[in-house]
Design a protein around this motif. Sequence first.
Motif, mmCIF file in Angstrom:
data_model
loop_
_atom_site.group_PDB
_atom_site.id
_atom_site.type_symbol
_atom_site.label_atom_id
_atom_site.label_comp_id
_atom_site.label_asym_id
_atom_site.label_seq_id
_atom_site.Cartn_x
_atom_site.Cartn_y
_atom_site.Cartn_z
ATOM 1 N N ASN A 52 40.829 26.052 52.596
ATOM 2 C CA ASN A 52 40.554 27.322 53.280
ATOM 3 C C ASN A 52 41.375 28.485 52.716
ATOM 4 O OD1 ASN A 52 43.068 26.714 54.307
ATOM 5 N ND2 ASN A 52 42.359 26.404 56.402
ATOM 6 N N GLN A 53 42.191 28.214 51.719
ATOM 7 C CA GLN A 53 42.989 29.222 51.009
ATOM 8 C C GLN A 53 43.798 30.127 51.933
ATOM 9 O OE1 GLN A 53 40.303 31.198 48.323
ATOM 10 N NE2 GLN A 53 40.159 29.428 46.998
ATOM 11 N N ASN A 54 44.437 29.485 52.928
ATOM 12 C CA ASN A 54 45.281 30.258 53.831
ATOM 13 C C ASN A 54 46.762 30.184 53.448
ATOM 14 O OD1 ASN A 54 45.870 27.639 54.580
ATOM 15 N ND2 ASN A 54 45.553 27.958 56.770
ATOM 16 N N GLY A 55 47.073 29.479 52.334
ATOM 17 C CA GLY A 55 48.450 29.384 51.878
ATOM 18 C C GLY A 55 49.254 28.303 52.582
ATOM 19 N N LYS A 101 44.674 35.110 49.441
ATOM 20 C CA LYS A 101 44.083 36.304 48.847
ATOM 21 C C LYS A 101 43.599 37.224 49.954
ATOM 22 C CE LYS A 101 42.680 33.941 44.673
ATOM 23 N NZ LYS A 101 41.587 33.549 43.792
ATOM 24 N N LYS A 102 43.918 38.478 49.786
ATOM 25 C CA LYS A 102 43.490 39.457 50.794
ATOM 26 C C LYS A 102 42.035 39.785 50.538
ATOM 27 C CE LYS A 102 48.045 41.382 51.383
ATOM 28 N NZ LYS A 102 48.897 42.556 51.294
ATOM 29 N N GLY A 103 41.291 39.871 51.603
ATOM 30 C CA GLY A 103 39.870 40.208 51.486
ATOM 31 C C GLY A 103 39.700 41.644 51.035
#
Length: 107
Positions: A52-55, A101-103
């Motif tokens: 989910n690429q939330n870090g 990554k920021k949207g």
Amino acid sequence: MKMNALNYRWIQSVSGMVALATWVGMAQPAEAKPKREEGSTGTYGCARFDVNQNGILDEDEKAALLKAFEGGDPALKLLDTNNNGKLDESELGAIKLPAPKKGKKKG
């Protein structure tokens, strides 16, 4: 053929040169391992498990990472810092994932 002093010296010289060449060949440095970047923990391969690429590695993501580690994924061997063949909580906690990554802002 009779061994005389000249033949004996020649054999000694050739033997010495072969021994020296062998020693010099073995004394060459091994290929250098790639250096880690400053501040790197060697966990770049773990980003693929952050689905989910939330870090953050969620429980299901950790389970997938552990399964890959147990399956022998060579990229994950660096994580086993105590070399016991298992990943414990402290080793999992040391994993640094890329920041989320920021949207893109719609404007």
